[in-house]
Enzyme design. Structure first.
Site, PDB file in Angstrom:
ATOM      1  N   GLU A  85       9.985 -15.670  -0.835  1.00 35.00           N
ATOM      2  CA  GLU A  85      10.283 -14.287  -0.461  1.00 35.00           C
ATOM      3  C   GLU A  85      11.288 -14.184   0.679  1.00 35.00           C
ATOM      4  OE1 GLU A  85       8.630 -11.297  -1.907  1.00 35.00           O
ATOM      5  OE2 GLU A  85       8.261 -12.761  -3.490  1.00 35.00           O
ATOM      6  N   HIS A 122       4.014  -9.408   3.075  1.00 31.78           N
ATOM      7  CA  HIS A 122       4.885 -10.378   3.733  1.00 31.78           C
ATOM      8  C   HIS A 122       4.405 -10.566   5.168  1.00 31.78           C
ATOM      9  CE1 HIS A 122       8.136  -8.911   0.758  1.00 31.78           C
ATOM     10  NE2 HIS A 122       7.707 -10.090   0.354  1.00 31.78           N
ATOM     11  N   HIS A 150      10.422  -6.667 -10.715  1.00 31.11           N
ATOM     12  CA  HIS A 150      11.591  -5.893 -10.301  1.00 31.11           C
ATOM     13  C   HIS A 150      12.412  -6.628  -9.242  1.00 31.11           C
ATOM     14  CE1 HIS A 150       8.620  -4.830  -7.267  1.00 31.11           C
ATOM     15  NE2 HIS A 150       9.540  -4.241  -6.520  1.00 31.11           N
ATOM     16  N   ARG A 151      11.764  -7.465  -8.441  1.00 36.71           N
ATOM     17  CA  ARG A 151      12.482  -8.191  -7.407  1.00 36.71           C
ATOM     18  C   ARG A 151      13.048  -9.510  -7.939  1.00 36.71           C
ATOM     19  NH1 ARG A 151      11.836  -7.052  -1.460  1.00 36.71           N
ATOM     20  NH2 ARG A 151      14.047  -7.132  -1.987  1.00 36.71           N
ATOM     21  N   LEU A 158       0.805  -1.215   0.000  1.00 32.23           N
ATOM     22  CA  LEU A 158       0.000   0.000   0.000  1.00 32.23           C
ATOM     23  C   LEU A 158       0.837   1.263   0.000  1.00 32.23           C
ATOM     24  CD1 LEU A 158      -2.842  -0.980   2.504  1.00 32.23           C
ATOM     25  CD2 LEU A 158      -2.701  -1.372   0.031  1.00 32.23           C
ATOM     26  N   CYS A 186      12.361  -4.893   7.473  1.00 30.74           N
ATOM     27  CA  CYS A 186      12.627  -5.148   6.048  1.00 30.74           C
ATOM     28  C   CYS A 186      14.093  -4.922   5.712  1.00 30.74           C
ATOM     29  CB  CYS A 186      11.768  -4.225   5.182  1.00 30.74           C
ATOM     30  SG  CYS A 186      10.058  -4.755   4.987  1.00 30.74           S
TER      31      CYS A 186
END
Length: 440
Positions: free
Chosen positions: A175, A247, A138-139, A27, A368
């Site tokens: 992830e 996550h 992108h990751r 978000l 993170c």
């Protein structure tokens, strides 16, 4: 049991930090897409968070930014000629792809890998599996360079096992440590590893993507040689994912014997806690700290990133310290909960609020920005010493950032060919400080 320390390897925020709005289900990323970022301030904030932990007496590491822009992606996408030609054509014909090529999201090293310490593994080595991050374009580009970085830092088969990333298929979507928690009595003791997944392999879900599969988590646990009886697999609640918890570390964090989580974190909370208690039997007594929806609405938890905090054992403090984003102090419900929590006699005795606003605006809090790696004294001595932080090294990195990073960057600036040179020069100078020139 040998002595071991939990080392936080933070991602050094790169010079291309920008608000590209690339992450579906995040978000904050969507809200701030297209805004002007400040890479210099972002890196400074991250380094000062590292300094806080160094001054507290904790072992702090750092991982360098990855090379950006990713010219390999742009060439594979059909752009050719000189670097200047490639950037100009991409800016003109595929500006979204150019943002992907410049993404600085590797700074969130909680997604770099899943880590199992030597106390938990069958062969007594420290195991790391780089995350394939296959859900987001992108990751998904990160894991080859991330693997090279981890191999440089954790070299030597005697102590370390750096695995290949899982297959790049949606059934193996992985992830990394953002969906993994290790619990234990002491860092050097055998522990329990909690793997949280959002879907089964082959399962399709509507709405925001569930980025971790159970198959991926099971594959990592198998490769690391973990005991089945000490491994727990729990499903993240669909409600949390739809609310923006892309996550599990957005709604849950754990350290030592303590699991701090929101009431809506798991699909089956009672089942998850019971499985953890069974797995921890004979090792430690689990201390769950559940935050009720009535005290902190799920929306507040996600906006403030209360759970995307570092839960740490500071030297000479009996209770754990929660290193939380300043947004959790500014949000009324989370501030009240923190005040009540530390006033009680539970396992979390203090909250330290830190400013990582530049990262937060892209959807990444203190948790993170770090990859937790539990290491013995021998393993600490065997890893690359240049990435272990002291204040002098932090000062040297700050000096490079002040000299080479821009203090204003919009997505439109990515078309500037001079910016690509700036990113390369900045990274090369950072690598020299960290004695990792082979990664240039």
């Amino acid at each position: 049991m040998s002595f071991a320390a939990e080392v936080n390897f933070d991602g050094l925020i790169g010079p291309s930090h920008n608000y590209g709005g690339l992450s579906d289900g995040n978000l904050a990323s969507a809200k701030n897409a297209g805004d002007v970022s400040n890479p210099r301030e972002a890196a400074r904030q991250g380094l000062e968070k590292m300094r806080l932990l160094v001054r507290a007496g904790l072992v702090q590491g750092v991982l360098p930014p990855l090379p950006r822009p990713n010219f390999d992606l742009l060439v594979q996408a059909g752009f050719g000629g000189s670097d200047r030609d490639i950037l100009a054509a991409a800016a003109r014909e595929a500006p979204q792809l150019l943002k992907v090529a410049y993404s600085a999201s590797a700074m969130w090293t909680a997604n770099a890998a899943t880590v199992s310490p030597s106390a938990d593994t069958a062969d007594g080595r420290l195991h790391l599996t780089p995350a394939n991050l296959s859900t987001m374009l992108h990751r998904s580009l990160e894991h080859p360079d991330t693997t090279a970085t981890l191999v440089s830092v954790f070299s030597g088969d005697e102590h370390f096992a750096v695995h290949s990333a899982l297959p790049m298929h949606s059934d193996f979507a992985d992830e990394g440590a953002a969906n993994h928690v290790r619990l234990c009595a002491e860092h050097g003791a055998r522990g329990v590893e909690l793997f949280v997944y959002g879907r089964e392999a082959g399962e399709s879900t509507a709405g925001f993507p569930a980025r971790q599969t159970r198959l991926a988590s099971e594959a990592v646990a198998r490769a690391h040689g973990l005991e089945a009886s000490r491994s727990v697999f729990a499903r993240q609640s669909r409600r949390a994912i739809e609310a923006g918890a892309f996550h599990n570390d957005v709604v849950c964090v754990g350290a030592r014997d303590t699991l701090f989580f929101h009431e809506a974190a798991f699909e089956d909370t009672a089942g998850a806690l019971e499985a953890l208690k069974r797995a921890s039997s004979g090792l430690f007594e689990l201390k769950p700290v559940m935050v009720p929806e009535a005290d902190v609405p799920l929306g507040d938890a996600i906006r403030s990133y209360l759970f995307n905090s570092q839960l740490l054992q500071f030297p000479d403090e009996d209770r754990l310290v929660l290193v939380a984003p300043i947004e959790a102090q500014e949000t009324a419900s989370t501030r009240r909960f923190c005040e009540g929590m530390v006033a009680g006699n539970g396992p979390i005795g203090r909250v330290e609020f830190v400013d990582v606003r530049q990262s937060m605006r892209n959807g990444g809090g203190p948790a993170c920005l770090r990859l937790r790696v539990v290491m013995t004294e021998t393993e600490l001595g065997a890893c690359h010493q240049g990435v272990l932080m002291d204040e002098e090294t932090i000062d040297a990195l700050q000096a490079v950032v002040a000299r080479t990073y821009r203090d204003r960057l919009s997505p439109a600036d990515l078309a500037d060919p001079a910016f690509a040179d700036e990113c390369r020069i900045a990274r090369e100078e950072l690598l020299r400080v960290l004695e990792l020139e082979e990664l240039a």
